[in-house]
Design a protein around this motif. Structure first.
Motif, PDB file in Angstrom:
ATOM      1  N   GLU A   2       6.137  22.192   5.277  1.00  0.00           N
ATOM      2  CA  GLU A   2       6.011  21.087   4.345  1.00  0.00           C
ATOM      3  C   GLU A   2       4.993  20.070   4.857  1.00  0.00           C
ATOM      4  N   LEU A   3       4.408  19.343   3.914  1.00  0.00           N
ATOM      5  CA  LEU A   3       3.412  18.335   4.287  1.00  0.00           C
ATOM      6  C   LEU A   3       4.018  17.265   5.191  1.00  0.00           C
ATOM      7  N   ARG A   4       5.273  16.926   4.948  1.00  0.00           N
ATOM      8  CA  ARG A   4       5.893  15.898   5.766  1.00  0.00           C
ATOM      9  C   ARG A   4       6.016  16.355   7.215  1.00  0.00           C
ATOM     10  N   GLN A   5       6.221  17.651   7.419  1.00  0.00           N
ATOM     11  CA  GLN A   5       6.285  18.162   8.781  1.00  0.00           C
ATOM     12  C   GLN A   5       4.936  18.022   9.482  1.00  0.00           C
ATOM     13  N   LEU A   6       3.858  18.237   8.731  1.00  0.00           N
ATOM     14  CA  LEU A   6       2.521  18.045   9.306  1.00  0.00           C
ATOM     15  C   LEU A   6       2.306  16.581   9.671  1.00  0.00           C
ATOM     16  N   ARG A   7       2.732  15.683   8.786  1.00  0.00           N
ATOM     17  CA  ARG A   7       2.602  14.248   9.070  1.00  0.00           C
ATOM     18  C   ARG A   7       3.425  13.856  10.291  1.00  0.00           C
ATOM     19  N   TYR A   8       4.624  14.399  10.392  1.00  0.00           N
ATOM     20  CA  TYR A   8       5.492  14.084  11.532  1.00  0.00           C
ATOM     21  C   TYR A   8       4.851  14.554  12.836  1.00  0.00           C
ATOM     22  N   PHE A   9       4.349  15.782  12.821  1.00  0.00           N
ATOM     23  CA  PHE A   9       3.749  16.348  14.026  1.00  0.00           C
ATOM     24  C   PHE A   9       2.519  15.538  14.459  1.00  0.00           C
ATOM     25  N   VAL A  10       1.650  15.208  13.508  1.00  0.00           N
ATOM     26  CA  VAL A  10       0.447  14.416  13.815  1.00  0.00           C
ATOM     27  C   VAL A  10       0.845  13.055  14.389  1.00  0.00           C
ATOM     28  N   ALA A  11       1.862  12.443  13.829  1.00  0.00           N
ATOM     29  CA  ALA A  11       2.301  11.131  14.305  1.00  0.00           C
ATOM     30  C   ALA A  11       2.798  11.198  15.748  1.00  0.00           C
ATOM     31  N   VAL A  24       7.295   4.430  13.417  1.00  0.00           N
ATOM     32  CA  VAL A  24       6.153   4.345  12.494  1.00  0.00           C
ATOM     33  C   VAL A  24       6.450   5.057  11.183  1.00  0.00           C
ATOM     34  N   LEU A  25       7.137   6.194  11.275  1.00  0.00           N
ATOM     35  CA  LEU A  25       7.436   7.002  10.089  1.00  0.00           C
ATOM     36  C   LEU A  25       8.671   6.510   9.334  1.00  0.00           C
ATOM     37  N   HIS A  26       9.422   5.561   9.959  1.00  0.00           N
ATOM     38  CA  HIS A  26      10.632   4.992   9.347  1.00  0.00           C
ATOM     39  C   HIS A  26      11.696   6.055   9.103  1.00  0.00           C
ATOM     40  N   ILE A  27      11.888   6.927  10.110  1.00  0.00           N
ATOM     41  CA  ILE A  27      12.985   7.887  10.054  1.00  0.00           C
ATOM     42  C   ILE A  27      13.701   7.847  11.412  1.00  0.00           C
ATOM     43  N   VAL A  28      14.913   8.356  11.447  1.00  0.00           N
ATOM     44  CA  VAL A  28      15.654   8.356  12.708  1.00  0.00           C
ATOM     45  C   VAL A  28      15.132   9.494  13.583  1.00  0.00           C
ATOM     46  N   GLN A  29      15.233   9.300  14.885  1.00  0.00           N
ATOM     47  CA  GLN A  29      14.654  10.277  15.817  1.00  0.00           C
ATOM     48  C   GLN A  29      15.282  11.663  15.719  1.00  0.00           C
ATOM     49  N   PRO A  30      16.616  11.787  15.566  1.00  0.00           N
ATOM     50  CA  PRO A  30      17.183  13.146  15.442  1.00  0.00           C
ATOM     51  C   PRO A  30      16.610  13.917  14.258  1.00  0.00           C
ATOM     52  N   ALA A  31      16.390  13.224  13.134  1.00  0.00           N
ATOM     53  CA  ALA A  31      15.822  13.896  11.957  1.00  0.00           C
ATOM     54  C   ALA A  31      14.397  14.354  12.230  1.00  0.00           C
ATOM     55  N   LEU A  32      13.644  13.526  12.955  1.00  0.00           N
ATOM     56  CA  LEU A  32      12.269  13.884  13.315  1.00  0.00           C
ATOM     57  C   LEU A  32      12.271  15.114  14.219  1.00  0.00           C
ATOM     58  N   THR A  33      13.135  15.102  15.209  1.00  0.00           N
ATOM     59  CA  THR A  33      13.235  16.238  16.131  1.00  0.00           C
ATOM     60  C   THR A  33      13.590  17.521  15.389  1.00  0.00           C
ATOM     61  N   GLN A  34      14.505  17.406  14.436  1.00  0.00           N
ATOM     62  CA  GLN A  34      14.925  18.584  13.670  1.00  0.00           C
ATOM     63  C   GLN A  34      13.768  19.173  12.863  1.00  0.00           C
ATOM     64  N   GLN A  35      12.969  18.294  12.239  1.00  0.00           N
ATOM     65  CA  GLN A  35      11.844  18.775  11.446  1.00  0.00           C
ATOM     66  C   GLN A  35      10.800  19.485  12.315  1.00  0.00           C
ATOM     67  N   ILE A  36      10.560  18.966  13.509  1.00  0.00           N
ATOM     68  CA  ILE A  36       9.587  19.600  14.402  1.00  0.00           C
ATOM     69  C   ILE A  36      10.123  20.936  14.896  1.00  0.00           C
ATOM     70  N   GLN A  37      11.408  20.998  15.178  1.00  0.00           N
ATOM     71  CA  GLN A  37      12.002  22.263  15.608  1.00  0.00           C
ATOM     72  C   GLN A  37      11.878  23.317  14.511  1.00  0.00           C
ATOM     73  N   GLN A  38      12.107  22.916  13.255  1.00  0.00           N
ATOM     74  CA  GLN A  38      11.961  23.858  12.132  1.00  0.00           C
ATOM     75  C   GLN A  38      10.518  24.339  12.011  1.00  0.00           C
ATOM     76  N   LEU A  39       9.580  23.426  12.225  1.00  0.00           N
ATOM     77  CA  LEU A  39       8.168  23.787  12.152  1.00  0.00           C
ATOM     78  C   LEU A  39       7.806  24.777  13.258  1.00  0.00           C
ATOM     79  N   GLU A  40       8.298  24.541  14.457  1.00  0.00           N
ATOM     80  CA  GLU A  40       8.013  25.438  15.578  1.00  0.00           C
ATOM     81  C   GLU A  40       8.649  26.810  15.357  1.00  0.00           C
ATOM     82  N   GLU A  41       9.859  26.825  14.778  1.00  0.00           N
ATOM     83  CA  GLU A  41      10.517  28.104  14.495  1.00  0.00           C
ATOM     84  C   GLU A  41       9.719  28.907  13.468  1.00  0.00           C
TER      85      GLU A  41
END
Length: 310
Positions: A2-11, A24-41
């Motif tokens: 998803e595009l948001r995952q790309l934005r999260y990773f770049v940030a 900066v992204l106005h999200i909680v850190q666990p949610a950010l970590t989860q999205q990056i883990q999904q992207l890496e998977e």
């Protein structure tokens, strides 16, 4: 993906920290970590690793980062193209310029864009020619000033100027030519301080030297124009370059530029855009401004040693 995952990773890469990126992204850190883990998977590889300096991209992450930036920029450009009008262009335009041309074009271009198009966010980057070519091809740049070496077939090109190269030394150099001009063979007898092969100007010099059946015997390769200037002022040798990157020193009388008399040693400066990625109205407006400005600078004698091709 998803595009948001790309934005999260770049940030995360840009800020070097999960916590700072989350703020900066106005999200909680666990949610950010989860999205990056999904992207890496999904990609099947690790993109980030923790170091003493914070979160950094892995080798795979560095490659993915460049692609993510290009994708996000193209999405932003697409949105901008839908919403903007031709009479009042807006949005972001990224233009790349080589180090050896920025002295003549960069500041006048910044001033002109700011005056003519206040609603355009203009991003001007100075890079090695090879880096600019890659960024333009990937979509990270909308436009790039390059040198026509016969290898630009994948881009749309519009000629700006033909720029003469000169034999340049410190004004009182032991290597300075005593005459009004110098032959190429004579110039090659001097230790030469030249930009590295990644610069667009170097392949052109090498080609002309080969065509004349000559060789460059003594050369100091320097990537930075600033360091090259210092080496010339220290009288370590001479250089063969257009006047534009050394113009302040030439005008102050610190350096001397001598024409090369027996060969046509010049470069064609062109404005390039992608054949595959359409220009936004804002990018087209900047493109026209670059064409007009380069013509005016050349014909007005402010871009010395050039012949306008516009």
């Amino acid at each position: 993906m998803e595009l948001r995952q790309l934005r999260y990773f770049v940030a995360i890469v840009d800020h070097g920290s999960l916590s700072r990126a989350a703020r900066v992204l106005h999200i909680v850190q666990p949610a950010l970590t989860q999205q990056i883990q999904q992207l890496e998977e999904e990609l099947g590889t690790s993109l980030l690793h923790r170091s003493a300096q914070g979160m950094q991209a892995t080798d795979a992450g560095k490659i993915f980062y460049e692609h993510a930036l290009a994708i996000l920029k193209q999405v932003a450009d697409a949105k901008s193209a839908v919403n903007q009008t031709t009479d009042k262009p807006s949005g972001t335009v990224a233009l790349g310029i080589p180090q050896s041309a920025s002295g003549a074009l960069a500041f006048p271009l910044l001033s002109a864009v700011r005056a003519a198009f206040p609603d355009i966010v203009f991003q001007l980057t100075e890079e090695l020619t090879g880096n600019l070519t890659e960024q333009l091809a990937s979509g990270r740049l909308n436009l790039a000033v390059l040198f026509d070496d016969g290898q630009l077939g994948k881009f749309t090109t519009k000629p700006l100027v033909e720029e003469e190269m000169m034999f340049i030394t410190r004004a009182d150099s032991q290597f300075a030519c005593k005459r009004k001009s110098i032959t190429l063979a004579k110039a090659l007898q001097v230790p030469l301080i030249l930009p590295s092969i990644q610069h667009g100007v170097r392949p052109r010099i090498e080609q002309v030297v080969r065509d004349q059946g000559l060789r460059i015997e003594h050369v100091i390769d320097i990537t930075s124009i600033a360091i090259l200037k210092s080496a010339i002022l220290a009288d370590m040798g001479a250089t063969i370059l257009p006047m534009s990157p050394l113009l302040p020193e030439i005008e102050r009388g610190e350096m001397r530029a001598t024409p090369i008399s027996d060969v046509n040693l010049s470069r064609t400066v062109v404005l390039c855009s992608s054949k595959n990625i359409p220009l936004t109205n804002a990018a087209m407006a900047v493109e026209k401004l670059v064409l007009d400005l380069s013509r005016d600078l050349s014909l007005g004698g402010k871009w010395l040693g050039t012949t306008s091709l516009v």
